[in-house]
Each structure stands twice: as structure tokens, then as C-alpha cells.
Scaffold this active site. Structure first.
Site, short mmCIF file in Angstrom:
data_model
loop_
_atom_site.label_atom_id
_atom_site.label_comp_id
_atom_site.label_asym_id
_atom_site.label_seq_id
_atom_site.Cartn_x
_atom_site.Cartn_y
_atom_site.Cartn_z
N LYS A 66 0.81 -1.23 0.00
CA LYS A 66 0.00 0.00 0.00
C LYS A 66 0.84 1.28 0.00
O LYS A 66 0.42 2.31 -0.53
CB LYS A 66 -0.95 0.01 1.20
CG LYS A 66 -2.20 -0.85 0.98
CD LYS A 66 -3.22 -0.63 2.09
CE LYS A 66 -4.44 -1.49 1.86
NZ LYS A 66 -5.47 -1.33 2.87
N GLY A 126 -3.22 -0.47 17.52
CA GLY A 126 -2.45 -0.82 16.33
C GLY A 126 -2.12 0.42 15.51
O GLY A 126 -2.82 1.44 15.58
N GLY A 129 -1.04 -0.22 8.37
CA GLY A 129 -1.59 0.46 7.19
C GLY A 129 -3.04 0.84 7.37
O GLY A 129 -3.43 1.98 7.04
N LEU A 219 -11.99 -3.80 12.84
CA LEU A 219 -11.82 -3.82 11.38
C LEU A 219 -11.97 -5.23 10.81
O LEU A 219 -12.18 -5.42 9.62
CB LEU A 219 -10.45 -3.25 11.00
CG LEU A 219 -10.45 -1.78 10.61
CD1 LEU A 219 -10.92 -0.91 11.75
CD2 LEU A 219 -9.08 -1.33 10.15
P1 NAP Z 1 -0.62 -4.24 9.46
O1 NAP Z 1 -0.15 -3.11 8.61
O2 NAP Z 1 0.19 -5.50 9.52
O3 NAP Z 1 -0.78 -3.64 10.96
C1 NAP Z 1 -1.14 -4.42 12.06
C2 NAP Z 1 -0.94 -3.65 13.35
O4 NAP Z 1 -1.34 -4.50 14.43
C3 NAP Z 1 0.50 -3.23 13.64
O5 NAP Z 1 0.52 -1.98 14.28
C4 NAP Z 1 0.97 -4.32 14.60
O6 NAP Z 1 1.97 -3.88 15.50
C5 NAP Z 1 -0.30 -4.57 15.40
N1 NAP Z 1 -0.25 -5.90 16.01
C6 NAP Z 1 -0.15 -7.09 15.38
N2 NAP Z 1 -0.13 -8.09 16.30
C7 NAP Z 1 -0.20 -7.49 17.52
C8 NAP Z 1 -0.20 -7.96 18.86
N3 NAP Z 1 -0.10 -9.29 19.13
N4 NAP Z 1 -0.29 -7.07 19.87
C9 NAP Z 1 -0.37 -5.74 19.61
N5 NAP Z 1 -0.36 -5.23 18.37
C10 NAP Z 1 -0.28 -6.08 17.33
O7 NAP Z 1 -2.08 -4.69 9.03
P2 NAP Z 1 -3.26 -3.76 8.46
O8 NAP Z 1 -3.20 -3.69 7.00
O9 NAP Z 1 -3.24 -2.48 9.23
O10 NAP Z 1 -4.55 -4.66 8.83
C11 NAP Z 1 -4.91 -4.82 10.17
C12 NAP Z 1 -6.27 -5.52 10.28
O11 NAP Z 1 -7.29 -4.75 9.68
C13 NAP Z 1 -6.32 -6.90 9.60
O12 NAP Z 1 -7.09 -7.75 10.41
C14 NAP Z 1 -7.03 -6.60 8.29
O13 NAP Z 1 -7.72 -7.74 7.80
C15 NAP Z 1 -8.01 -5.54 8.74
N6 NAP Z 1 -8.45 -4.64 7.65
C16 NAP Z 1 -9.79 -4.51 7.42
C17 NAP Z 1 -10.24 -3.65 6.44
C18 NAP Z 1 -11.71 -3.51 6.19
O14 NAP Z 1 -12.09 -2.92 5.17
N7 NAP Z 1 -12.56 -3.98 7.05
C19 NAP Z 1 -9.33 -2.89 5.67
C20 NAP Z 1 -7.97 -3.04 5.93
C21 NAP Z 1 -7.53 -3.92 6.93
P3 NAP Z 1 3.56 -4.16 15.24
O15 NAP Z 1 3.97 -3.13 14.24
O16 NAP Z 1 4.15 -3.99 16.57
O17 NAP Z 1 3.67 -5.56 14.69
#
Ligand code: NAP
Length: 280
Positions: A66, A126, A129, A219
Site C-alpha cells: 500500500k 495498532g 496500514g 476492522l
Molecule cells: P498491518 O499493517 O500489519 O498492521 C497491524 C498492526 O497491528 C500493527 O501496528 C501491529 O503492531 C499490530 N499488532 C499485530 N499483532 C499485535 C499484537 N499481538 N499485539 C499488539 N499489536 C499487534 O495490518 P493492516 O493492513 O493495518 O490490517 C490490520 C487488520 O485490519 C487486519 O485484520 C485486516 O484484515 C483488517 N483490515 C480490514 C479492512 C476492512 O475494510 N474492514 C481494511 C484493511 C484492513 P507491530 O507493528 O508492533 O507488529
């Protein structure tokens, strides 16, 4: 001739975007096809050239491209530039132009529930992205206060730091400073904790968190009710999952690719739900 659309990411096999968009083309009687492409970061630049050569009309972008995709586009919409992330790319007369429809998806999913972010006390778990689109929406409204929780403050992207420096109502916090007894109006999970198949985990215990009218937003849409949402619902508060956000960002992308179409949210929602039933 059939118009071509796609999704680039890694991995993409579990994405429901191909199903959602192909079903929309069928409803709209549009001669189009949408497919997923698993693209490794080192192949990103060549993949965009290939999609252009094949005359793709547009594509979506997901993890981990992204932000990096922005280096390979001809132009970027102002809002996507501010967010620092692109989830939709449009072929404008041979030029790739990047947009972000995630933040609108979030705002519209709240609006569907009759809610707005204005003057709310919000916390976000969190800082990945997806959190950028949520935080951008919160700053735009604006909310009254915004606390962003991180398990590794030193790893938080400079984009979030710059916002915290610029706006007094934005704070970055470690989980050591999270208090269950709090007065947030809206608590948002943007971490993947609780997502299928590891559903028995939640970033925080929501059963006692917040106040009588706190709203819990996750989300995640698979499962439809995460442990994070269950705690809120069982203690009598409103909960919202990520399904409508997903649908609205998809509709936003469709409208950018095919400005003349009228998408019906309800059949898009039904198509996605039918598919999710097989997954959960
Ligand atoms: P990402 O960029 O990988 O970010 C994930 C975040 O969660 C990071 O800040 C990570 O922290 C944190 N995290 C992961 N495991 C953790 C834990 N055990 N304890 C505390 N923090 C933790 O992923 P993303 O793209 O933002 O997506 C995140 C979620 O949103 C996913 O479930 C995705 O499916 C969902 N999503 C939904 C939509 C929708 O339209 N509904 C759109 C986009 C995304 P670190 O940096 O410390 O690892």
C-alpha cells in the site's frame, strides 16, 4: 471487450475482493473481470508495467504494497498522498493514478449506523496500514481526543509521530498506559488479533472497558463477531465489525474505475455474506 481489474498483494488467496467485484460486474451487467495477483515486493515495479501493457483499467492494492506502490505511480490523489497509502489505482489514459478509499469506507460504515466521529473520545489499537486510514478520518472530522496504542512505540511510523506533534489531541501510547476503566466513546481494533482462525484472542478485554455508551469497532469481518466485539455486546454496548468498511471501500474503488455505474450496497453485502458463511 472485457475490462480487466485486479488486486495485488502478498498473500492474496484469502481476499474476498475478487468475489465482491466479479459479483458486482454481474449485477451491473458490466463486461469486466477482477483477479488476484500474488506479487512479491521485489516484483512490484515489473508487475505494474505488465498490468499497464495488458491494458488493465484499474487494480486494488493490499499488504504489503500500500505504501511502496506510491513510488511506481504516475500521479497520486491528494488525500491518498496525505494518508501515505494507496489501496486503489486507476488507469487514466495510460497513466496510473493512486487513491485511498479505506478512510471513506470507515466513515461511511459509521454513517450507516447513524454515527459520526465529531467530538468523540477515540482510541485505536495498532498502527499499521489500516490504522492510517482510521486515524486520517479521525483527524479530518475532527475527534475530541485520539489515543493510538502500540506494543512497540519505537517502531511507530513517522507518519503517526508527525500527527501527534502537530495535533495536541493526538497521543501515542504504549499498552502499559492502557486503563480498562476509561472514558473512550469509540474503541477501535486495527490489529489482526481475533481474526480467523485464531479467534480466541483480543487486544484488550472489552467487557468492562469504557462507559455505558462506548462503541466498539473491529476492522476484522471474519469472524463477524470477534472476542473484542463480543465483550462489548455482552455488556450491552454497540458493536460494529469491518464488513461495511470493506464493502464501502470496494464501492469507492468501483466508482473510481467506472464513474457512470450505480452500485447497490445491499446486494454487494449479500454477495459477501454468502461467501463468508462458507469461511467462518
Ligand atoms: P498491518 O499493517 O500489519 O498492521 C497491524 C498492526 O497491528 C500493527 O501496528 C501491529 O503492531 C499490530 N499488532 C499485530 N499483532 C499485535 C499484537 N499481538 N499485539 C499488539 N499489536 C499487534 O495490518 P493492516 O493492513 O493495518 O490490517 C490490520 C487488520 O485490519 C487486519 O485484520 C485486516 O484484515 C483488517 N483490515 C480490514 C479492512 C476492512 O475494510 N474492514 C481494511 C484493511 C484492513 P507491530 O507493528 O508492533 O507488529
Amino acid at each position: 471487450m472485457e475490462e480487466l481489474f485486479g488486486l495485488i498483494g502478498h498473500p492474496v488467496e484469502h481476499s474476498i475482493s475478487p468475489l465482491m467485484h466479479n459479483a458486482a460486474f454481474e449485477h451491473l451487467k458490466v463486461s469486466g473481470h477482477y483477479m488476484g495477483f500474488d506479487i512479491l515486493p521485489e516484483n512490484l515495479k515489473e508487475s505494474l508495467l505488465a498490468l499497464k501493457l495488458l491494458n488493465f483499467k484499474g487494480f486494488n492494492v493490499t499488504i504489503p504494497h500500500k505504501t511502496s506502490v506510491m513510488n511506481h505511480l504516475d500521479d497520486i490523489d491528494e488525500k491518498a498522498f496525505e494518508i501515505g497509502a494507496v489501496n486503489t489505482v486507476v488507469n487514466h489514459q495510460g497513466k496510473w493514478v493512486g487513491y485511498n478509499t479505506d478512510w471513506q469506507g470507515f466513515i461511511l460504515s459509521l454513517k450507516t449506523e447513524g454515527l459520526s466521529l465529531k467530538n468523540k473520545k477515540v482510541c485505536v489499537f495498532g498502527h499499521g496500514g489500516a490504522a492510517k486510514a482510521i486515524v486520517y478520518a479521525c483527524i479530518n472530522e475532527p475527534v475530541k481526543s485520539l489515543e493510538i496504542f502500540s506494543r512497540r512505540l519505537e517502531k511507530v511510523d513517522s507518519w503517526f509521530r508527525a500527527l501527534a506533534d502537530k495535533h495536541a489531541f493526538v497521543e501515542l501510547k504504549s499498552y502499559d498506559h492502557y486503563e480498562e476503566k476509561n472514558n473512550y466513546d469509540l474503541m477501535i481494533n486495527t490489529t489482526p488479533l481475533g481474526m480467523f482462525p485464531e479467534t480466541n484472542i483480543s487486544i484488550v478485554d472489552t467487557a468492562l472497558a469504557g462507559h455505558d455508551h462506548t462503541i466498539f469497532f473491529d476492522l476484522i469481518y471474519n469472524p463477524s463477531e470477534t472476542l473484542f466485539l463480543k465483550g462489548g455486546r455482552e455488556s450491552g454496548r454497540k458493536t460494529i465489525n469491518g464488513l461495511d468498511m470493506l464493502i464501502y471501500q470496494g464501492i469507492g474503488a468501483l466508482k473510481l474505475w467506472l464513474p457512470d455505474i450505480e452500485v447497490n450496497r445491499h446486494w454487494t453485502r449479500d454477495d459477501v455474506l454468502k461467501h463468508l458463511k462458507h469461511l467462518v
